[in-house]
Design a protein around this motif. Structure first.
Motif, mmCIF file in Angstrom:
data_model
loop_
_atom_site.group_PDB
_atom_site.id
_atom_site.type_symbol
_atom_site.label_atom_id
_atom_site.label_comp_id
_atom_site.label_asym_id
_atom_site.label_seq_id
_atom_site.Cartn_x
_atom_site.Cartn_y
_atom_site.Cartn_z
ATOM 1 N N UNK A 165 0.956 -1.157 -0.050
ATOM 2 C CA UNK A 165 -0.028 0.136 -0.049
ATOM 3 C C UNK A 165 0.770 1.178 -0.105
ATOM 4 N N UNK A 166 1.924 1.400 0.747
ATOM 5 C CA UNK A 166 2.888 2.323 0.667
ATOM 6 C C UNK A 166 3.361 2.762 -0.578
ATOM 7 N N UNK A 167 4.033 1.532 -1.174
ATOM 8 C CA UNK A 167 4.471 1.773 -2.644
ATOM 9 C C UNK A 167 3.403 1.731 -3.523
ATOM 10 N N UNK A 168 2.310 1.519 -3.588
ATOM 11 C CA UNK A 168 1.251 1.941 -4.324
ATOM 12 C C UNK A 168 0.908 3.323 -4.198
ATOM 13 N N UNK A 169 0.959 4.032 -3.083
ATOM 14 C CA UNK A 169 0.765 5.300 -2.726
ATOM 15 C C UNK A 169 1.973 6.282 -3.383
ATOM 16 N N UNK A 170 2.928 5.648 -3.522
ATOM 17 C CA UNK A 170 4.262 6.235 -4.283
ATOM 18 C C UNK A 170 3.957 6.218 -5.565
ATOM 19 N N UNK A 171 3.638 5.181 -6.133
ATOM 20 C CA UNK A 171 3.246 4.943 -7.539
ATOM 21 C C UNK A 171 2.236 5.800 -8.142
ATOM 22 N N UNK A 172 1.147 6.060 -7.120
ATOM 23 C CA UNK A 172 0.091 6.711 -7.642
ATOM 24 C C UNK A 172 0.538 8.151 -7.736
ATOM 25 N N UNK A 173 1.102 8.735 -6.685
ATOM 26 C CA UNK A 173 1.581 10.224 -6.514
ATOM 27 C C UNK A 173 2.403 10.323 -7.677
ATOM 28 N N UNK A 174 3.396 9.628 -8.132
ATOM 29 C CA UNK A 174 4.484 9.920 -9.152
ATOM 30 C C UNK A 174 3.884 9.898 -10.434
ATOM 31 N N UNK A 175 2.779 8.900 -10.720
ATOM 32 C CA UNK A 175 2.111 8.771 -12.008
ATOM 33 C C UNK A 175 1.151 9.809 -12.170
ATOM 34 N N UNK A 176 0.579 10.214 -11.219
ATOM 35 C CA UNK A 176 -0.511 11.536 -11.425
ATOM 36 C C UNK A 176 0.122 12.655 -11.555
ATOM 37 N N UNK A 177 1.358 12.809 -11.106
ATOM 38 C CA UNK A 177 2.064 14.141 -11.147
ATOM 39 C C UNK A 177 2.508 14.214 -12.939
ATOM 40 N N UNK A 178 2.905 13.075 -13.100
ATOM 41 C CA UNK A 178 3.371 12.957 -14.693
ATOM 42 C C UNK A 178 2.010 13.225 -15.633
ATOM 43 N N UNK A 179 1.023 12.671 -15.385
ATOM 44 C CA UNK A 179 -0.276 12.884 -16.106
ATOM 45 C C UNK A 179 -0.840 14.144 -16.158
ATOM 46 N N UNK A 180 -0.834 14.526 -14.876
ATOM 47 C CA UNK A 180 -1.599 15.828 -14.590
ATOM 48 C C UNK A 180 -0.798 17.308 -14.612
ATOM 49 N N UNK A 181 0.545 16.946 -14.375
ATOM 50 C CA UNK A 181 1.244 18.401 -14.327
ATOM 51 C C UNK A 181 0.948 18.791 -12.927
ATOM 52 N N UNK A 182 0.096 18.403 -12.214
ATOM 53 C CA UNK A 182 -0.196 18.744 -10.772
ATOM 54 C C UNK A 182 1.096 18.476 -9.772
ATOM 55 N N UNK A 183 1.379 19.272 -8.843
ATOM 56 C CA UNK A 183 2.312 18.766 -7.722
ATOM 57 C C UNK A 183 1.550 17.998 -6.637
ATOM 58 N N UNK A 184 2.769 17.317 -5.829
ATOM 59 C CA UNK A 184 2.155 16.445 -4.772
ATOM 60 C C UNK A 184 1.076 17.240 -3.925
ATOM 61 N N UNK A 185 1.371 18.518 -3.493
ATOM 62 C CA UNK A 185 0.664 19.034 -2.488
ATOM 63 C C UNK A 185 -0.757 19.449 -3.275
ATOM 64 N N UNK A 186 -1.064 19.368 -4.570
ATOM 65 C CA UNK A 186 -2.196 19.780 -5.369
ATOM 66 C C UNK A 186 -2.933 18.424 -5.293
ATOM 67 N N UNK A 187 -2.448 17.283 -5.392
ATOM 68 C CA UNK A 187 -2.969 16.078 -5.614
ATOM 69 C C UNK A 187 -3.512 15.458 -4.332
ATOM 70 N N UNK A 188 -2.821 15.599 -3.175
ATOM 71 C CA UNK A 188 -3.333 15.261 -1.955
ATOM 72 C C UNK A 188 -4.105 16.170 -1.136
ATOM 73 N N UNK A 189 -5.083 16.028 -0.600
ATOM 74 C CA UNK A 189 -5.909 17.013 0.402
ATOM 75 C C UNK A 189 -4.925 17.251 1.430
ATOM 76 N N UNK A 190 -5.475 18.515 1.979
ATOM 77 C CA UNK A 190 -4.458 19.050 3.351
ATOM 78 C C UNK A 190 -4.777 18.047 4.435
ATOM 79 N N UNK A 191 -3.832 17.654 5.267
ATOM 80 C CA UNK A 191 -4.173 16.866 6.416
ATOM 81 C C UNK A 191 -4.404 17.651 7.785
#
Length: 248
Positions: free
Chosen positions: A222-248
């Motif tokens: 699950x930890x590795x998948x989160x890493x994959x999802x964030x990296x993959x979504x950054x490349x697809x959308x051009x959004x940075x990590x802070x924009x992809x994730x909701x504020x905690x």
């Protein structure tokens, strides 16, 4: 997430009732004796199996909602009871008990993992419930960016790849559970005194180690998948990590 949903899915209560208490009962209360806590192997097994079964039934009656994980767990409990009845039907040695129990232990993670694949096209994919959900990711913003850039197929491919990785973690858990059951039960000798007490203790050990065998790989993957999802979504959308994730 609503308070009701949080209460329904409280993982601590599930772990205590489905893993810790049955393990303690089987390992500590299976001895024959006059003390109140010395239930004997038969009643210790009955209580240990009944506890999560009754909890699962109560949960369904109260919430009127089928919990997939609880349902699979209740099925595993019933199978444990049937295997125990078979083993205790007389005091003669039963061939292949380690393999029978091991297959039962392997079935549970395989079913759970398969549900991630089966529900992929449904309205409520399990992958989106447990990993890629709107409690972690800003899915509306992500999907808006994906649609604007016409990258829907690549987006779905990323989710499918991550789903397969998660399914793989359950396959690994199935192999580990099979090995654990074979390791613990292979030397069980029904011709020895108090072998039923020994059997109960082994079932308790398999329960606690089996939980670790499922939870350990799942958490790592699950930890590795989160890493994959964030990296993959950054490349697809051009959004940075802070924009992809909701504020905690």
């Amino acid at each position: 997430m609503s308070k009701t949903a949080t209460k329904e899915e409280n993982p601590l209560i599930n772990i205590i009732i489905n893993v810790l208490l049955p393990t303690i009962i089987l390992s500590k209360l299976s001895k024959e004796g006059e003390a109140l806590y010395q239930l004997g192997p038969k009643w210790a097994m009955i209580v240990a199996l009944a506890l999560p079964l009754v909890y699962g039934i109560w949960h369904w009656i109260k919430h009127r909602k089928l919990n997939i994980f609880s349902t699979v767990g209740m099925g595993a409990i019933l199978l444990t009871g049937l295997i125990t009845i078979y083993l205790w039907s007389n005091d003669s040695a039963k061939p292949h008990v380690a393999w029978i129990f091991g297959i039962k232990e392997a079935i549970q993670p395989l079913i759970l993992g398969s549900l991630f694949l089966i529900t992929r096209r449904s309205t409520s994919p399990l992958f989106r419930t447990f990993i890629y959900n709107d409690a972690i990711f800003d899915i509306k913003r992500i999907e808006k960016s994906v649609a604007e850039n016409n990258l829907i197929s690549q987006y779905e491919g990323l989710i499918w790849k991550c789903t397969l990785y998660f399914f793989g973690s359950f396959c690994l858990s199935a192999v580990l559970n099979l090995g654990l059951a074979h390791y613990f039960l292979n030397d069980l000798a029904p011709d020895l005194p108090n072998w039923k007490e020994e059997y109960n203790g082994i079932v308790g050990s398999i329960t606690i180690w089996g939980f670790a065998a499922i939870g350990g790989p799942m958490m790592v993957v699950a930890g590795y998948i989160l890493y994959m999802m964030i990296n993959g979504l950054e490349k697809l959308t051009g959004l940075d990590k802070e924009s992809l994730l909701l504020p905690r």
